[in-house]
Write an enzyme that holds these catalytic residues in place. Structure first.
Site, mmCIF file in Angstrom:
data_model
loop_
_atom_site.group_PDB
_atom_site.id
_atom_site.type_symbol
_atom_site.label_atom_id
_atom_site.label_comp_id
_atom_site.label_asym_id
_atom_site.label_seq_id
_atom_site.Cartn_x
_atom_site.Cartn_y
_atom_site.Cartn_z
ATOM 1 N N HIS A 28 -12.482 117.596 25.029
ATOM 2 C CA HIS A 28 -12.947 116.611 26.051
ATOM 3 C C HIS A 28 -14.067 116.868 26.522
ATOM 4 O O HIS A 28 -14.923 116.014 27.346
ATOM 5 C CB HIS A 28 -11.765 116.799 26.977
ATOM 6 C CG HIS A 28 -10.506 116.161 26.683
ATOM 7 N ND1 HIS A 28 -10.079 115.036 27.131
ATOM 8 C CD2 HIS A 28 -9.736 116.852 25.684
ATOM 9 C CE1 HIS A 28 -8.816 114.756 26.441
ATOM 10 N NE2 HIS A 28 -8.657 115.691 25.605
ATOM 11 N N ASP A 80 -21.535 116.358 31.276
ATOM 12 C CA ASP A 80 -20.300 115.882 31.085
ATOM 13 C C ASP A 80 -19.613 115.399 29.978
ATOM 14 O O ASP A 80 -20.700 114.716 29.378
ATOM 15 C CB ASP A 80 -19.909 114.831 32.211
ATOM 16 C CG ASP A 80 -18.870 114.781 32.988
ATOM 17 O OD1 ASP A 80 -17.634 115.238 32.559
ATOM 18 O OD2 ASP A 80 -18.721 114.159 34.113
#
Ligand code: GDG
Length: 475
Positions: free
Chosen positions: A166, A375
């Site tokens: 992720h 991110d």
């Protein structure tokens, strides 16, 4: 048959379970959906498919029995107090997390943390081997469990194993710092399919495999001699777009949004930030940029409010404590300097809110500010697009979020460039309605068309077909 004896043909394995335990005042215990990107994304997938979720239940030194939840089985994995410190707070969150996010904080390397990481990964693999039925599909999640694919394959070669990261997979030069780099690459290579958020992550991984291991790499495939083929590709994650849109348009959320505006004194513009309180999310830079815009009179605190939600996160890790203090100080200083006697210019909440409140905030935000330093994807940006009604809104997005590859119509910023960021924030707030609408229309379409179901289907379908090829060839 009890949940403990139930074997599953589809198993998700993640550090944390999808639920948090809540103990009420009367001592009764219930389970509530946990916050955070991974759970937001995978919970709807599990509700739809059923199966088992293997993960830690969040309390140390305690065994919890398996149970049924929303149509799937929860299979808790216990962790001791020192394992929480060394495997979770240590190796996962103070070594891998900063290293994989471009070292925006300094990663620490400790041999005891690594030993705990190996032990806990072994335990997760054993639990998974126990609950997966013959030939099951297992989907291992994220950086806390990088060794599980290989460990699991050794125990259960019949399984089809997928792995999804992720967070970003870092550039080769950074990853090479890891004293255990080879073990981690081999751990991931135990999967039939390795998924990353963006193509750059998969190519970083393949480049490292080529330089650091003996395995043959051909395009996106790694031939693990005598075993299987591991494929590495990008699968950009998304959200349950329709679910968020429906929530945001429910009468309760509409009423909550109105109440929020009343509370804020109906400002002309609301800027909004929603993040876990994490140094990768660029909060220091964002608050500073907004503060300067207020201080320089470019934004008028009588008309404009900056609402920042920072959800408590990893509070026992030093770097996170420092960040919390820094933001408290910064916000306090700005609010003491600008604005009238009423509502502050920056409304800052260090707490977690129900999802309906999040949706209400997204509804009232004229400018959504998502400016991480790095991110993997960033789901908040996508949630805003699903929840904000109409087309008069604006998304300010860091070019260092994985989401920037897809959400190209956002107002892009480099969060390290404070002046540049200030210009873009102002531009987003003052751009013509026509331009804002044009951008929002394209962005909303992107999120509506790329749902979490499509993401999961794509990964699981690929895993199904890729996993079979080499075995057939070898037969
Ligand atoms: C990781 C990667 C990747 C936040 N506060 C509350 C709350 N949230 C929810 C948000 C959103 C989620 O948490 C945060 O997701 P992000 O994607 O923004 O960030 P991470 O937690 O760092 O997630 C990230 C993601 O995994 C998925 O692959 O996108 O790059 O770092 O859903 O709404 N939810 C509630 N209350 C809160 O106070 N209910």
């Amino acid at each position: 048959m009890t949940a403990a004896h139930l074997k599953a043909s589809f198993v998700v394995v993640a550090n944390r379970l999808s639920v948090d335990r809540v103990t009420e005042d009367d001592g009764s215990v219930s389970w509530r959906t946990a916050p955070g990107g991974l759970v937001t994304a995978l919970e709807p997938v599990m509700r739809q498919r059923g199966g088992a979720w293997v993960g830690w239940h969040g309390a140390s030194d305690e065994e919890v029995e398996p149970f049924e939840h929303e149509g799937y089985t929860i299979q808790p994995v216990p962790l001791s107090h020192s394992e929480v410190e060394e495997y979770y707070e240590g190796f996962s969150n103070a070594t891998l997390w900063p290293l994989f996010h471009d070292s925006v904080a300094f990663p620490e390397f400790h041999r005891e943390w690594w030993d705990a990481y190996v032990t806990v990964n072994q335990r997760f693999a054993e639990k998974t081997a126990e609950v997966a039925e013959d030939g099951a599909t297992v989907w291992v999640q994220d950086y806390q469990l990088l060794l599980v694919p290989q460990l699991l394959r050794e125990m259960r070669p019949d399984l089809r194993i997928g792995f999804f990261l992720h967070i970003p997979f870092p550039p080769v030069e950074l990853f090479q710092q890891l004293p255990w780099r080879r073990q981690i690459l081999e751990g991931m290579l135990g999967a039939d399919l390795v998924g990353t958020q963006v193509p750059g992550g998969a190519s970083n991984f393949l480049r490292l495999v080529r330089t650091r291991t003996q395995h043959k790499v051909e395009r996106d495939r790694v031939r693990v001699e005598g075993s299987h083929t591991c494929v590495a590709r990008a699968y950009p994650i998304s959200i349950d777009s329709a679910g968020f849109e429906e929530l945001a348009n429910s009468p309760e959320v509409i009423a909550e949004a109105e109440a929020l505006l009343d509370e804020l004194g109906h400002p002309k513009q609301v800027f909004l930030g929603v993040d876990r309180l994490d140094y990768t999310k660029g909060l220091r830079q964002r608050v500073r940029a907004m503060g300067e815009l207020f201080q320089e009179g470019k934004l008028d605190p009588a008309d404009v409010v900056f609402f920042q939600v920072a959800t408590p996160s990893r509070e026992r890790v030093d770097e996170y404590r420092r960040l919390r203090d820094d933001i408290d100080l910064l916000v306090g200083r700005i609010n003491s300097e600008v604005g009238g006697v009423g509502r502050p210019a920056i409304v800052y909440r260090h707490s977690s809110f129900p999802r309906s409140t999040m949706a209400a905030l997204y509804r009232i935000a004229d400018v959504m500010v998502v400016t991480p330093l790095r991110d993997g994807m960033n789901l908040v940006a996508k949630e805003y697009l699903a929840c904000h009604p109409g087309e008069d809104g604006a998304l300010v997005l860091s070019e260092f979020a994985g989401a920037a590859r897809e959400l190209r119509q956002a107002y892009m910023v480099n969060p390290y460039d404070l002046n540049g960021m200030k210009d873009v924030l102002l531009h987003a707030a003052t751009d013509s309605p026509r331009n804002r609408r044009r951008r929002m229309r394209a962005l909303k379409r992107q999120v509506r068309e790329n749902t979490i179901e499509a993401w999961a289907d794509r990964f699981i379908d690929d895993l199904g077909s890729l996993g079979r090829e080499p075995r057939q060839q070898e037969a």
